[in-house]
Motif scaffolding. Structure first.
Motif, PDB file in Angstrom:
ATOM      1  N   ASP A 126       0.669  -1.093  -0.007  1.00 12.50           N
ATOM      2  CA  ASP A 126      -0.029   0.004   0.207  1.00 12.50           C
ATOM      3  C   ASP A 126       1.029   1.249  -0.006  1.00 12.50           C
ATOM      4  OD1 ASP A 126      -2.248  -1.467   0.076  1.00 12.50           O
ATOM      5  OD2 ASP A 126      -2.567  -1.104   2.299  1.00 12.50           O
ATOM      6  N   VAL A 127       1.951   1.243   0.921  1.00  7.08           N
ATOM      7  CA  VAL A 127       2.701   2.271   0.674  1.00  7.08           C
ATOM      8  C   VAL A 127       3.598   2.342  -0.305  1.00  7.08           C
ATOM      9  CG1 VAL A 127       4.553   3.352   2.415  1.00  7.08           C
ATOM     10  CG2 VAL A 127       2.554   2.294   3.509  1.00  7.08           C
ATOM     11  N   LEU A 128       4.170   1.235  -0.523  1.00 11.09           N
ATOM     12  CA  LEU A 128       5.348   1.376  -1.982  1.00 11.09           C
ATOM     13  C   LEU A 128       4.533   1.830  -3.105  1.00 11.09           C
ATOM     14  CD1 LEU A 128       8.139   0.646  -2.943  1.00 11.09           C
ATOM     15  CD2 LEU A 128       7.100  -1.702  -3.241  1.00 11.09           C
ATOM     16  N   THR A 129       3.268   1.286  -3.614  1.00  6.95           N
ATOM     17  CA  THR A 129       2.447   1.754  -4.347  1.00  6.95           C
ATOM     18  C   THR A 129       2.080   3.047  -4.579  1.00  6.95           C
ATOM     19  OG1 THR A 129       0.574   0.733  -3.855  1.00  6.95           O
ATOM     20  CG2 THR A 129       1.918  -0.609  -5.180  1.00  6.95           C
ATOM     21  N   GLY A 130       1.972   3.386  -3.251  1.00  9.37           N
ATOM     22  CA  GLY A 130       1.341   5.176  -3.166  1.00  9.37           C
ATOM     23  C   GLY A 130       2.504   6.071  -3.494  1.00  9.37           C
ATOM     24  N   PHE A 131       3.730   5.638  -3.037  1.00  6.97           N
ATOM     25  CA  PHE A 131       4.856   6.541  -3.254  1.00  6.97           C
ATOM     26  C   PHE A 131       5.317   6.426  -4.992  1.00  6.97           C
ATOM     27  CE2 PHE A 131       6.072   6.151   1.200  1.00  6.97           C
ATOM     28  CZ  PHE A 131       6.162   7.804   1.080  1.00  6.97           C
ATOM     29  N   PHE A 132       4.947   5.293  -5.453  1.00  8.22           N
ATOM     30  CA  PHE A 132       5.229   5.194  -6.919  1.00  8.22           C
ATOM     31  C   PHE A 132       4.480   5.984  -7.812  1.00  8.22           C
ATOM     32  CE2 PHE A 132       7.849   1.046  -6.425  1.00  8.22           C
ATOM     33  CZ  PHE A 132       8.934   1.487  -7.123  1.00  8.22           C
ATOM     34  N   TYR A 133       3.098   6.097  -7.442  1.00  9.18           N
ATOM     35  CA  TYR A 133       1.860   6.536  -7.896  1.00  9.18           C
ATOM     36  C   TYR A 133       2.006   8.330  -7.745  1.00  9.18           C
ATOM     37  CZ  TYR A 133      -1.905   5.116 -10.827  1.00  9.18           C
ATOM     38  OH  TYR A 133      -2.737   4.991 -12.083  1.00  9.18           O
ATOM     39  N   LEU A 134       2.683   8.578  -7.077  1.00 10.49           N
ATOM     40  CA  LEU A 134       2.940   9.889  -6.734  1.00 10.49           C
ATOM     41  C   LEU A 134       3.958  10.586  -7.826  1.00 10.49           C
ATOM     42  CD1 LEU A 134       2.936  10.432  -2.797  1.00 10.49           C
ATOM     43  CD2 LEU A 134       1.196  11.123  -4.382  1.00 10.49           C
ATOM     44  N   MET A 135       4.881   9.681  -8.165  1.00 10.77           N
ATOM     45  CA  MET A 135       6.066   9.934  -9.098  1.00 10.77           C
ATOM     46  C   MET A 135       5.497  10.174 -10.423  1.00 10.77           C
ATOM     47  SD  MET A 135       9.139   7.317  -7.861  1.00 10.77           S
ATOM     48  CE  MET A 135       9.645   7.378  -6.172  1.00 10.77           C
ATOM     49  N   VAL A 240      12.278   6.989 -19.802  1.00 11.33           N
ATOM     50  CA  VAL A 240      13.273   5.980 -19.684  1.00 11.33           C
ATOM     51  C   VAL A 240      13.664   6.200 -21.235  1.00 11.33           C
ATOM     52  CG1 VAL A 240      13.502   3.570 -20.255  1.00 11.33           C
ATOM     53  CG2 VAL A 240      12.223   4.340 -18.183  1.00 11.33           C
ATOM     54  N   TYR A 241      12.908   6.493 -22.148  1.00 16.22           N
ATOM     55  CA  TYR A 241      13.205   6.477 -23.872  1.00 16.22           C
ATOM     56  C   TYR A 241      14.206   7.761 -23.605  1.00 16.22           C
ATOM     57  CZ  TYR A 241      13.627   7.772 -28.371  1.00 16.22           C
ATOM     58  OH  TYR A 241      13.854   8.178 -29.765  1.00 16.22           O
ATOM     59  N   TYR A 242      14.055   8.793 -23.337  1.00 19.17           N
ATOM     60  CA  TYR A 242      14.788   9.953 -23.121  1.00 19.17           C
ATOM     61  C   TYR A 242      16.073   9.906 -22.405  1.00 19.17           C
ATOM     62  CZ  TYR A 242      12.188  12.373 -26.866  1.00 19.17           C
ATOM     63  OH  TYR A 242      11.780  12.945 -28.035  1.00 19.17           O
ATOM     64  N   LEU A 244      17.585   7.083 -21.750  1.00 20.41           N
ATOM     65  CA  LEU A 244      18.717   6.123 -22.372  1.00 20.41           C
ATOM     66  C   LEU A 244      19.191   7.116 -23.913  1.00 20.41           C
ATOM     67  CD1 LEU A 244      16.624   2.910 -22.572  1.00 20.41           C
ATOM     68  CD2 LEU A 244      18.572   3.265 -21.343  1.00 20.41           C
ATOM     69  N   LYS A 245      18.486   7.789 -24.507  1.00 24.06           N
ATOM     70  CA  LYS A 245      18.942   8.376 -25.506  1.00 24.06           C
ATOM     71  C   LYS A 245      19.931   9.555 -25.035  1.00 24.06           C
ATOM     72  CE  LYS A 245      17.242  10.956 -29.478  1.00 24.06           C
ATOM     73  NZ  LYS A 245      15.895  11.231 -30.188  1.00 24.06           N
ATOM     74  N   ASN A 246      19.752   9.934 -23.960  1.00 19.74           N
ATOM     75  CA  ASN A 246      21.015  10.850 -23.441  1.00 19.74           C
ATOM     76  C   ASN A 246      21.938  10.365 -22.339  1.00 19.74           C
ATOM     77  OD1 ASN A 246      19.927  14.040 -23.862  1.00 19.74           O
ATOM     78  ND2 ASN A 246      18.019  12.854 -23.541  1.00 19.74           N
ATOM     79  N   ARG A 247      21.996   9.015 -22.511  1.00 24.64           N
ATOM     80  CA  ARG A 247      23.040   8.531 -21.685  1.00 24.64           C
ATOM     81  C   ARG A 247      23.241   8.528 -20.241  1.00 24.64           C
ATOM     82  NH1 ARG A 247      27.467   8.064 -26.794  1.00 24.64           N
ATOM     83  NH2 ARG A 247      25.852   6.961 -28.237  1.00 24.64           N
ATOM     84  N   LEU A 248      22.128   8.738 -19.510  1.00 27.68           N
ATOM     85  CA  LEU A 248      22.176   9.144 -18.180  1.00 27.68           C
ATOM     86  C   LEU A 248      22.735   8.060 -17.251  1.00 27.68           C
ATOM     87  CD1 LEU A 248      18.914  11.359 -17.713  1.00 27.68           C
ATOM     88  CD2 LEU A 248      21.166  12.120 -18.439  1.00 27.68           C
ATOM     89  N   GLY A 249      23.124   7.108 -17.615  1.00 27.20           N
ATOM     90  CA  GLY A 249      23.838   5.796 -17.050  1.00 27.20           C
ATOM     91  C   GLY A 249      22.988   5.507 -15.670  1.00 27.20           C
ATOM     92  N   LYS A 250      23.534   5.304 -14.583  1.00 23.96           N
ATOM     93  CA  LYS A 250      22.827   4.696 -13.295  1.00 23.96           C
ATOM     94  C   LYS A 250      21.448   5.449 -12.970  1.00 23.96           C
ATOM     95  CE  LYS A 250      26.775   3.095 -11.089  1.00 23.96           C
ATOM     96  NZ  LYS A 250      27.908   3.303  -9.969  1.00 23.96           N
ATOM     97  N   ILE A 251      21.192   6.538 -13.432  1.00 23.55           N
ATOM     98  CA  ILE A 251      19.740   7.393 -13.247  1.00 23.55           C
ATOM     99  C   ILE A 251      18.890   6.686 -14.152  1.00 23.55           C
ATOM    100  CG2 ILE A 251      19.853   8.911 -15.032  1.00 23.55           C
ATOM    101  CD1 ILE A 251      18.668   9.374 -11.479  1.00 23.55           C
ATOM    102  N   PHE A 256      13.753   3.313 -14.718  1.00 20.75           N
ATOM    103  CA  PHE A 256      13.031   2.033 -15.133  1.00 20.75           C
ATOM    104  C   PHE A 256      12.570   1.164 -14.087  1.00 20.75           C
ATOM    105  CE2 PHE A 256      13.443  -2.643 -16.122  1.00 20.75           C
ATOM    106  CZ  PHE A 256      12.907  -2.628 -17.266  1.00 20.75           C
ATOM    107  N   THR A 257      13.180   1.440 -12.816  1.00 21.08           N
ATOM    108  CA  THR A 257      12.354   1.081 -11.459  1.00 21.08           C
ATOM    109  C   THR A 257      11.005   1.829 -11.171  1.00 21.08           C
ATOM    110  OG1 THR A 257      14.557   0.572 -10.517  1.00 21.08           O
ATOM    111  CG2 THR A 257      12.739   0.853  -9.039  1.00 21.08           C
ATOM    112  N   VAL A 258      11.060   3.207 -11.521  1.00 17.46           N
ATOM    113  CA  VAL A 258       9.637   3.881 -11.387  1.00 17.46           C
ATOM    114  C   VAL A 258       8.775   3.601 -12.534  1.00 17.46           C
ATOM    115  CG1 VAL A 258       8.829   6.139 -11.632  1.00 17.46           C
ATOM    116  CG2 VAL A 258      10.802   5.983 -10.482  1.00 17.46           C
ATOM    117  N   MET A 259       9.109   3.036 -13.471  1.00 18.29           N
ATOM    118  CA  MET A 259       8.295   2.682 -14.808  1.00 18.29           C
ATOM    119  C   MET A 259       7.582   1.411 -14.379  1.00 18.29           C
ATOM    120  SD  MET A 259       9.259   1.874 -18.668  1.00 18.29           S
ATOM    121  CE  MET A 259      10.122   0.564 -18.201  1.00 18.29           C
ATOM    122  N   LEU A 260       8.491   0.407 -13.702  1.00  5.54           N
ATOM    123  CA  LEU A 260       7.735  -0.794 -13.249  1.00  5.54           C
ATOM    124  C   LEU A 260       6.994  -0.770 -12.353  1.00  5.54           C
ATOM    125  CD1 LEU A 260      10.683  -3.274 -13.737  1.00  5.54           C
ATOM    126  CD2 LEU A 260       9.136  -2.838 -15.346  1.00  5.54           C
ATOM    127  N   GLY A 261       7.239   0.214 -11.100  1.00  2.00           N
ATOM    128  CA  GLY A 261       6.667   0.402 -10.134  1.00  2.00           C
ATOM    129  C   GLY A 261       5.176   1.057 -10.452  1.00  2.00           C
TER     130      GLY A 261
END
Length: 313
Positions: A126-135, A240-242, A244-251, A256-261
């Motif tokens: 409940d808490v985790l998905t709430g934080f993800f949805y706020l993003m 995620v597309y942009y 990767l396109k801008n080669r932001l590395g670890k960010i 990607f984690t936010v997208m799946l979340g």
């Protein structure tokens, strides 16, 4: 005469003053006519005009982010034209398709993923998905801000792609009005016009922290029957597309984690079917491909260049 020439050539020239006043008054009058007066409208007008006249840097910033302002205004104006007035709302057929395609066998019953997670919800999720949805708002806007200061061309491309994907989603909203899972849970398969927004599973996040955050957000929703595609699921794909396109590395791992979340949260909280999420992903992919095509082969390329110049010089 000399003072008039100076005024026309200065930062506060008459043409800009007339234009910003006309835009502000026009927006306010049209908003009152379509959706009624709200203090939010005055706040938006104040922010736009303040940033436009404080300095050259703030003017460039607000001109760039006007792309997002246009999106927000269009989204708000959807309240004046409910999509269920134009086409039949899909309720039971969408529910049945979700169950037949992604149904989960639970104690001898076939449940939709939404129904399964409603029964098996946990405080942690409940808490985790709430934080993800706020993003879904802060992450794209924060990324846009980064691109604005780092790479103006990529900022313009990202912003225009964002709005283009939304416009494609809005077309589907009106062509295929769709009820969210929580609607079936609350009202069954009968159509009820002017149904109020609902926090659904996100209410558990509010209850956990004893706040009304999501209640306040969803009480202002533009249209309950605009569940497909899930544009919440589209936005992180663009990021995620942009990224990767801008080669932001670890960010990009974070993106990607936010997208799946967000994808999981949309289903877990009963705001979207899995089908809605897949439609949102498809909308983003189609939007990105078609935007890149338009930028190469139409006048959109020249518009993009003008916008880049306006926020760079």
């Amino acid at each position: 005469m000399q003072q008039e020439v100076l005024l026309k050539n200065s930062f506060y020239n008459l043409r800009n003053i007339y234009l910003t006043v006309a835009i502000s008054v026009g927006y306010l009058l049209l908003s009152v006519l379509l959706v009624g007066f709200k203090t939010d409208q005055l706040v938006l007008i104040f922010i736009f005009n303040a940033l436009f006249y404080i300095s050259k840097g703030t003017r460039q910033f607000i001109l760039g982010f006007s792309i997002f302002i246009v999106y927000w205004i269009l989204f708000d104006y959807m309240k004046a034209f409910p999509n269920y007035l134009f086409n039949t709302v899909h309720i039971e057929d969408l529910y049945d398709l979700e169950k037949n395609t992604f149904g989960i066998n639970y104690h001898g019953l076939i449940l939709t993923p939404n129904e399964y997670w409603k029964i098996n919800s946990t405080a942690f999720l409940d808490v985790l998905t709430g934080f993800f949805y706020l993003m879904w708002v802060p992450v794209p806007l924060a990324f846009a801000t980064y691109l604005f200061f780092k790479n103006k061309e990529q900022f313009v491309r990202f912003s225009l792609t964002f709005v283009w994907v939304n416009l494609l989603g809005f077309v589907v909203y009106y062509a295929f009005p769709a009820a969210p899972p929580w609607y079936v849970q609350e009202h069954g398969f009968g159509f009820i016009a002017k149904t109020a927004g609902n926090t659904a599973g996100l209410a558990r996040f509010d209850h956990y922290f004893n706040i009304t955050l999501f209640h306040g957000i969803y009480s202002k929703g533009s249209n309950v029957f605009a569940a497909m595609p899930s544009l919440h699921s589209s936005y992180p794909v663009i990021v995620v597309y942009y990224g990767l396109k801008n080669r932001l590395g670890k960010i990009n791992i974070f993106f990607f984690t936010v997208m799946l979340g967000i994808w999981f949260s949309a289903v877990y909280t009963s705001h979207h079917y899995t089908l809605d999420v897949l439609a949102g992903i498809s909308c983003a992919i189609l939007g990105i491909i078609s935007f890149n095509y338009l930028m190469r082969n139409t006048g959109l390329k020249h518009f993009g260049k003008k916008l880049i110049n306006a926020i760079s010089n």
